[in-house]
Scaffold this motif. Structure first.
Motif, mmCIF file in Angstrom:
data_model
loop_
_atom_site.group_PDB
_atom_site.id
_atom_site.type_symbol
_atom_site.label_atom_id
_atom_site.label_comp_id
_atom_site.label_asym_id
_atom_site.label_seq_id
_atom_site.Cartn_x
_atom_site.Cartn_y
_atom_site.Cartn_z
ATOM 1 N N UNK A 24 78.301 -56.934 34.063
ATOM 2 C CA UNK A 24 78.221 -58.390 34.171
ATOM 3 C C UNK A 24 79.474 -59.054 33.607
ATOM 4 N N UNK A 25 80.104 -58.401 32.640
ATOM 5 C CA UNK A 25 81.317 -58.951 32.040
ATOM 6 C C UNK A 25 82.497 -58.850 32.998
ATOM 7 N N UNK A 27 85.891 -65.088 36.695
ATOM 8 C CA UNK A 27 86.213 -65.301 35.285
ATOM 9 C C UNK A 27 86.490 -66.772 34.992
ATOM 10 N N UNK A 28 87.178 -67.452 35.897
ATOM 11 C CA UNK A 28 87.443 -68.881 35.708
ATOM 12 C C UNK A 28 86.136 -69.670 35.738
ATOM 13 N N UNK A 48 78.682 -61.944 41.071
ATOM 14 C CA UNK A 48 78.961 -60.994 42.158
ATOM 15 C C UNK A 48 78.883 -61.617 43.559
ATOM 16 N N UNK A 49 77.943 -62.527 43.790
ATOM 17 C CA UNK A 49 77.842 -63.147 45.115
ATOM 18 C C UNK A 49 79.050 -64.040 45.402
ATOM 19 N N UNK A 50 79.503 -64.770 44.403
ATOM 20 C CA UNK A 50 80.702 -65.588 44.556
ATOM 21 C C UNK A 50 81.909 -64.713 44.859
ATOM 22 N N UNK A 75 79.743 -73.538 34.146
ATOM 23 C CA UNK A 75 79.024 -74.203 35.233
ATOM 24 C C UNK A 75 77.528 -74.238 34.918
ATOM 25 N N UNK A 76 76.879 -75.405 35.049
ATOM 26 C CA UNK A 76 75.444 -75.472 34.749
ATOM 27 C C UNK A 76 74.633 -74.658 35.755
ATOM 28 N N UNK A 77 73.546 -74.102 35.281
ATOM 29 C CA UNK A 77 72.670 -73.315 36.149
ATOM 30 C C UNK A 77 71.986 -74.255 37.135
#
Length: 162
Positions: free
Chosen positions: A2-3, A42-43, A8-10, A49-51
Protein backbone atom coordinates in the motif's frame (compact mmCIF):
# COMPACT_ATOMS: atom_id res chain seq x y z
CA UNK A 1 2.43 -2.77 -0.94
CA UNK A 2 0.00 0.00 0.00
CA UNK A 3 2.96 2.31 0.62
CA UNK A 4 4.40 1.71 -2.86
CA UNK A 5 1.03 1.85 -4.60
CA UNK A 6 -1.41 3.87 -2.44
CA UNK A 7 -4.09 4.22 -5.13
CA UNK A 8 -3.85 1.17 -7.41
CA UNK A 9 -6.95 1.99 -9.50
CA UNK A 10 -5.73 5.53 -10.12
CA UNK A 11 -2.29 4.24 -11.10
CA UNK A 12 -3.76 1.63 -13.44
CA UNK A 13 -6.09 4.15 -15.06
CA UNK A 14 -3.26 6.65 -15.58
CA UNK A 15 -1.00 3.97 -17.06
CA UNK A 16 -3.70 2.84 -19.48
CA UNK A 17 -4.48 6.45 -20.43
CA UNK A 18 -0.78 7.16 -21.00
CA UNK A 19 -0.42 4.13 -23.27
CA UNK A 20 -3.59 5.01 -25.18
CA UNK A 21 -2.46 8.60 -25.71
CA UNK A 22 0.95 7.44 -26.92
CA UNK A 23 -0.66 4.76 -29.10
CA UNK A 24 2.03 2.26 -28.21
CA UNK A 25 2.85 -0.35 -25.62
CA UNK A 26 6.59 -0.19 -26.15
CA UNK A 27 8.76 -0.82 -23.10
CA UNK A 28 9.88 2.82 -22.98
CA UNK A 29 6.34 4.19 -23.06
CA UNK A 30 5.21 1.65 -20.48
CA UNK A 31 8.13 2.52 -18.19
CA UNK A 32 7.45 6.27 -18.40
CA UNK A 33 3.72 5.66 -17.88
CA UNK A 34 4.43 3.47 -14.86
CA UNK A 35 6.69 6.14 -13.36
CA UNK A 36 4.01 8.80 -13.89
CA UNK A 37 1.32 6.57 -12.42
CA UNK A 38 3.41 5.85 -9.30
CA UNK A 39 4.30 9.53 -8.90
CA UNK A 40 0.65 10.56 -9.23
CA UNK A 41 -0.32 8.12 -6.48
CA UNK A 42 2.33 9.51 -4.13
CA UNK A 43 1.34 13.11 -4.89
CA UNK A 44 -2.29 12.22 -4.21
CA UNK A 45 -1.28 10.90 -0.78
CA UNK A 46 0.54 14.18 -0.08
CA UNK A 47 -2.55 16.18 -1.07
CA UNK A 48 -4.59 14.39 1.61
CA UNK A 49 -7.64 13.90 -0.61
CA UNK A 50 -10.85 13.42 1.42
CA UNK A 51 -12.48 10.01 1.25
CA UNK A 52 -15.48 9.93 -1.01
CA UNK A 53 -18.49 7.70 -0.71
CA UNK A 54 -20.05 6.65 -3.97
CA UNK A 55 -23.41 5.05 -3.30
CA UNK A 56 -26.31 3.98 -5.47
CA UNK A 57 -24.78 3.20 -8.89
CA UNK A 58 -28.27 2.94 -10.39
CA UNK A 59 -28.94 6.57 -9.50
CA UNK A 60 -25.59 7.48 -11.05
CA UNK A 61 -26.58 5.75 -14.30
CA UNK A 62 -29.94 7.58 -14.34
CA UNK A 63 -28.13 10.87 -13.75
CA UNK A 64 -25.63 10.10 -16.53
CA UNK A 65 -28.53 9.52 -18.91
CA UNK A 66 -30.23 12.78 -17.86
CA UNK A 67 -26.96 14.69 -18.34
CA UNK A 68 -26.36 13.19 -21.80
CA UNK A 69 -29.88 14.07 -22.93
CA UNK A 70 -29.53 17.59 -21.51
CA UNK A 71 -26.17 18.12 -23.23
CA UNK A 72 -27.62 17.10 -26.62
CA UNK A 73 -30.69 19.30 -26.08
CA UNK A 74 -28.53 22.25 -24.99
CA UNK A 75 -26.20 21.79 -27.96
CA UNK A 76 -29.15 22.12 -30.30
CA UNK A 77 -30.55 25.15 -28.47
CA UNK A 78 -27.19 26.95 -28.42
CA UNK A 79 -26.59 26.14 -32.09
CA UNK A 80 -29.98 27.66 -32.97
CA UNK A 81 -29.12 30.80 -31.00
CA UNK A 82 -25.67 31.16 -32.52
CA UNK A 83 -26.75 30.41 -36.07
CA UNK A 84 -29.65 32.84 -35.69
CA UNK A 85 -32.35 30.42 -36.76
CA UNK A 86 -34.34 31.09 -33.62
CA UNK A 87 -35.38 34.55 -32.55
CA UNK A 88 -33.63 35.19 -29.29
CA UNK A 89 -36.26 35.69 -26.61
CA UNK A 90 -34.10 35.99 -23.52
CA UNK A 91 -30.82 37.50 -22.60
CA UNK A 92 -27.84 36.06 -20.82
CA UNK A 93 -27.70 36.47 -17.09
CA UNK A 94 -26.74 35.12 -13.71
CA UNK A 95 -28.80 33.00 -11.34
CA UNK A 96 -27.96 32.61 -7.65
CA UNK A 97 -28.93 29.11 -6.54
CA UNK A 98 -28.97 27.95 -2.90
CA UNK A 99 -27.56 24.44 -2.51
CA UNK A 100 -28.30 21.83 0.14
CA UNK A 101 -25.43 19.57 -0.91
CA UNK A 102 -22.21 19.68 1.13
CA UNK A 103 -20.27 16.67 -0.24
CA UNK A 104 -17.15 17.98 -2.04
CA UNK A 105 -17.28 15.31 -4.75
CA UNK A 106 -20.96 16.00 -5.33
CA UNK A 107 -20.27 19.73 -5.68
CA UNK A 108 -17.38 19.04 -8.06
CA UNK A 109 -19.59 16.75 -10.14
CA UNK A 110 -22.34 19.38 -10.24
CA UNK A 111 -19.79 21.97 -11.40
CA UNK A 112 -18.62 19.63 -14.17
CA UNK A 113 -22.19 18.87 -15.27
CA UNK A 114 -23.21 22.52 -15.43
CA UNK A 115 -20.03 23.65 -17.17
CA UNK A 116 -20.16 20.78 -19.67
CA UNK A 117 -23.73 21.67 -20.61
CA UNK A 118 -23.63 24.21 -23.44
CA UNK A 119 -25.08 27.57 -22.50
CA UNK A 120 -24.32 27.32 -18.78
CA UNK A 121 -21.21 27.98 -16.69
CA UNK A 122 -20.67 27.50 -12.95
CA UNK A 123 -19.18 30.85 -11.97
CA UNK A 124 -18.80 30.86 -8.20
CA UNK A 125 -19.52 28.88 -5.05
CA UNK A 126 -19.95 30.61 -1.71
CA UNK A 127 -19.37 27.97 0.97
CA UNK A 128 -20.39 30.30 3.80
CA UNK A 129 -23.87 30.81 2.33
CA UNK A 130 -23.90 27.53 0.37
CA UNK A 131 -24.91 29.23 -2.85
CA UNK A 132 -23.67 28.91 -6.38
CA UNK A 133 -23.70 31.50 -9.13
CA UNK A 134 -24.65 30.15 -12.54
CA UNK A 135 -24.31 32.02 -15.82
CA UNK A 136 -26.94 31.12 -18.42
CA UNK A 137 -26.65 32.08 -22.09
CA UNK A 138 -30.39 32.30 -22.70
CA UNK A 139 -31.97 33.20 -19.37
CA UNK A 140 -35.73 33.35 -19.74
CA UNK A 141 -36.91 32.23 -16.30
CA UNK A 142 -34.72 32.13 -13.17
CA UNK A 143 -37.15 29.82 -11.36
CA UNK A 144 -36.88 27.30 -14.18
CA UNK A 145 -33.09 27.17 -13.75
CA UNK A 146 -33.47 26.88 -10.01
CA UNK A 147 -35.78 23.92 -10.55
CA UNK A 148 -33.42 22.32 -13.11
CA UNK A 149 -30.36 22.51 -10.86
CA UNK A 150 -32.11 21.52 -7.63
CA UNK A 151 -34.34 18.71 -8.91
CA UNK A 152 -32.57 17.37 -11.97
CA UNK A 153 -28.97 17.48 -10.72
CA UNK A 154 -28.58 18.24 -7.01
CA UNK A 155 -31.07 15.68 -5.66
CA UNK A 156 -29.55 12.71 -7.54
CA UNK A 157 -26.04 13.85 -6.62
CA UNK A 158 -27.00 14.03 -2.95
CA UNK A 159 -28.42 10.52 -3.27
CA UNK A 160 -25.14 9.32 -4.79
CA UNK A 161 -22.56 11.11 -2.64
CA UNK A 162 -24.19 11.87 0.73
Amino acid sequence: MRRLLPYPLLAAALLVMWLLLNQTVSPGAALVGLALALAAGWVTVLLDVPRGRFRRPRAALRLAWVVMVEIVRSNNAVARIILGRQARQGTSGFVLIPLDMRAPYGLATLACILTATPGTVWVEYDSARSTMLLHVLDLIDEQQWLHIVKDRYEQPLMEIFE
